[in-house]
Scaffold this motif. Structure first.
Motif, PDB file in Angstrom:
ATOM      1  N   ILE A   4      -5.879  -2.933 -13.875  1.00 13.10           N
ATOM      2  CA  ILE A   4      -5.867  -3.871 -12.759  1.00 13.10           C
ATOM      3  C   ILE A   4      -5.080  -3.253 -11.623  1.00 13.10           C
ATOM      4  O   ILE A   4      -4.002  -2.693 -11.827  1.00 13.10           O
ATOM      5  CB  ILE A   4      -5.227  -5.214 -13.179  1.00 13.10           C
ATOM      6  CG1 ILE A   4      -6.078  -5.874 -14.279  1.00 13.10           C
ATOM      7  CG2 ILE A   4      -5.045  -6.138 -11.991  1.00 13.10           C
ATOM      8  CD1 ILE A   4      -5.413  -7.075 -14.914  1.00 13.10           C
ATOM      9  N   ALA A   5      -5.622  -3.353 -10.413  1.00 14.05           N
ATOM     10  CA  ALA A   5      -4.922  -2.910  -9.203  1.00 14.05           C
ATOM     11  C   ALA A   5      -4.423  -4.148  -8.467  1.00 14.05           C
ATOM     12  O   ALA A   5      -5.205  -5.051  -8.160  1.00 14.05           O
ATOM     13  CB  ALA A   5      -5.857  -2.103  -8.314  1.00 14.05           C
ATOM     14  N   LEU A   6      -3.134  -4.185  -8.214  1.00 13.70           N
ATOM     15  CA  LEU A   6      -2.501  -5.294  -7.489  1.00 13.70           C
ATOM     16  C   LEU A   6      -1.915  -4.770  -6.195  1.00 13.70           C
ATOM     17  O   LEU A   6      -1.299  -3.700  -6.182  1.00 13.70           O
ATOM     18  CB  LEU A   6      -1.377  -5.901  -8.346  1.00 13.70           C
ATOM     19  CG  LEU A   6      -0.412  -6.874  -7.642  1.00 13.70           C
ATOM     20  CD1 LEU A   6      -1.118  -8.177  -7.284  1.00 13.70           C
ATOM     21  CD2 LEU A   6       0.812  -7.146  -8.523  1.00 13.70           C
ATOM     22  N   ASN A   7      -2.071  -5.520  -5.122  1.00 14.18           N
ATOM     23  CA  ASN A   7      -1.339  -5.248  -3.894  1.00 14.18           C
ATOM     24  C   ASN A   7      -0.064  -6.085  -3.983  1.00 14.18           C
ATOM     25  O   ASN A   7      -0.068  -7.278  -3.690  1.00 14.18           O
ATOM     26  CB  ASN A   7      -2.168  -5.615  -2.664  1.00 14.18           C
ATOM     27  CG  ASN A   7      -1.487  -5.208  -1.375  1.00 14.18           C
ATOM     28  OD1 ASN A   7      -0.290  -4.968  -1.330  1.00 14.18           O
ATOM     29  ND2 ASN A   7      -2.257  -5.150  -0.300  1.00 14.18           N
ATOM     30  N   LEU A  47       0.255  -0.746  -3.641  1.00 16.07           N
ATOM     31  CA  LEU A  47      -0.542  -0.555  -4.843  1.00 16.07           C
ATOM     32  C   LEU A  47       0.317  -0.420  -6.099  1.00 16.07           C
ATOM     33  O   LEU A  47       1.190   0.438  -6.184  1.00 16.07           O
ATOM     34  CB  LEU A  47      -1.433   0.675  -4.680  1.00 16.07           C
ATOM     35  CG  LEU A  47      -2.429   0.948  -5.803  1.00 16.07           C
ATOM     36  CD1 LEU A  47      -3.379  -0.236  -6.006  1.00 16.07           C
ATOM     37  CD2 LEU A  47      -3.224   2.216  -5.509  1.00 16.07           C
ATOM     38  N   LEU A  48       0.026  -1.276  -7.052  1.00 15.29           N
ATOM     39  CA  LEU A  48       0.647  -1.240  -8.367  1.00 15.29           C
ATOM     40  C   LEU A  48      -0.473  -1.371  -9.383  1.00 15.29           C
ATOM     41  O   LEU A  48      -1.332  -2.248  -9.247  1.00 15.29           O
ATOM     42  CB  LEU A  48       1.643  -2.392  -8.522  1.00 15.29           C
ATOM     43  CG  LEU A  48       2.383  -2.471  -9.855  1.00 15.29           C
ATOM     44  CD1 LEU A  48       3.346  -1.293 -10.013  1.00 15.29           C
ATOM     45  CD2 LEU A  48       3.142  -3.796  -9.976  1.00 15.29           C
ATOM     46  N   LEU A  49      -0.487  -0.482 -10.365  1.00 11.04           N
ATOM     47  CA  LEU A  49      -1.494  -0.542 -11.418  1.00 11.04           C
ATOM     48  C   LEU A  49      -0.892  -1.168 -12.664  1.00 11.04           C
ATOM     49  O   LEU A  49       0.260  -0.893 -13.012  1.00 11.04           O
ATOM     50  CB  LEU A  49      -2.021   0.864 -11.728  1.00 11.04           C
ATOM     51  CG  LEU A  49      -2.724   1.577 -10.574  1.00 11.04           C
ATOM     52  CD1 LEU A  49      -3.165   2.974 -10.999  1.00 11.04           C
ATOM     53  CD2 LEU A  49      -3.907   0.768 -10.057  1.00 11.04           C
ATOM     54  N   LEU A  50      -1.695  -2.007 -13.318  1.00  9.95           N
ATOM     55  CA  LEU A  50      -1.289  -2.660 -14.556  1.00  9.95           C
ATOM     56  C   LEU A  50      -2.365  -2.396 -15.595  1.00  9.95           C
ATOM     57  O   LEU A  50      -3.557  -2.374 -15.277  1.00  9.95           O
ATOM     58  CB  LEU A  50      -1.128  -4.171 -14.346  1.00  9.95           C
ATOM     59  CG  LEU A  50      -0.129  -4.561 -13.258  1.00  9.95           C
ATOM     60  CD1 LEU A  50      -0.854  -4.981 -12.002  1.00  9.95           C
ATOM     61  CD2 LEU A  50       0.784  -5.640 -13.732  1.00  9.95           C
TER      62      LEU A  50
END
Length: 195
Positions: A4-7, A47-50
């Motif tokens: 998942i890509a989160l802003n 951008l933060l990846l989970l």
């Protein structure tokens, strides 16, 4: 496997457990069993990846993997060629010396969302946007680097991790999307593939 890509919005802490005064990742991502692959401090955005896959989390987060992360830093003052060259060579931060990176000034990004709250503004002190591409990711590293060469960071946005770019993904602050497991994100290694 899920990615998942989160802003990540400004002010959000990089954990799922609740916090007394700040929003957490749980306020933005309602998917159980995923964890951040790397971190962004609460004062940083972007951008933060989970993921729920430990091996992928390690590929993304571990500095020894040399995965390039690209940041836009709005700094106080106007760094010249000497300051940029110092950033690119590596900066002695006392507890470690940063690895060589790429650093350049960029035009103020018109397509960047406004920060809430906005940075402090002082008419007598100009600001400059600097793009840094680093393959490390130690605690507050970019902020410490710019301060060490005399230009404190006022705003910091991570815009890319490997080939994943927040603007190509078209996610606004607080929004997240699933990255298909068969998509080109798998080329996130090595460092030479950075945007």
């Amino acid at each position: 496997m899920r990615l998942i890509a989160l802003n990540k919005p400004f002010g959000t802490i990089c954990q799922f457990s609740p916090h007394e005064t700040r929003p957490s990742l749980a306020d933005w991502v309602k998917v159980p069993g995923v964890y951040p692959a790397g971190r962004l401090d609460s004062d940083s955005e972007g951008l933060l990846l989970l993921t729920d896959d430990g091996a992928l989390q390690a590929r993304i987060a571990e500095p020894r993997r040399k995965l390039v992360k690209r940041y836009w830093a709005q700094v106080e003052g106007e760094p010249g060629a000497d300051a940029l060259a110092a950033l690119e060579r590596g900066v002695d931060l006392g507890d470690f010396v940063t690895q060589p990176c790429r650093a350049k000034t960029i035009a103020p990004p018109e397509h960047l969302w406004p920060r809430n709250p906005p940075i402090r503004y002082r008419a007598s002190i100009p600001t400059t946007w600097v793009e840094l591409a680093i393959s490390e990711g130690k605690n507050r590293q970019v902020r410490r680097m710019t301060a060490a060469v005399g230009f404190p960071t006022l705003r910091l946005v991570r815009v890319a991790i490997g080939v994943l770019d927040i603007f190509s993904l078209a996610i606004a602050p607080g929004e997240s999307i699933d990255i298909p497991t068969d998509a080109p994100w798998q080329r996130i290694n090595p460092a030479r593939r950075s945007g």
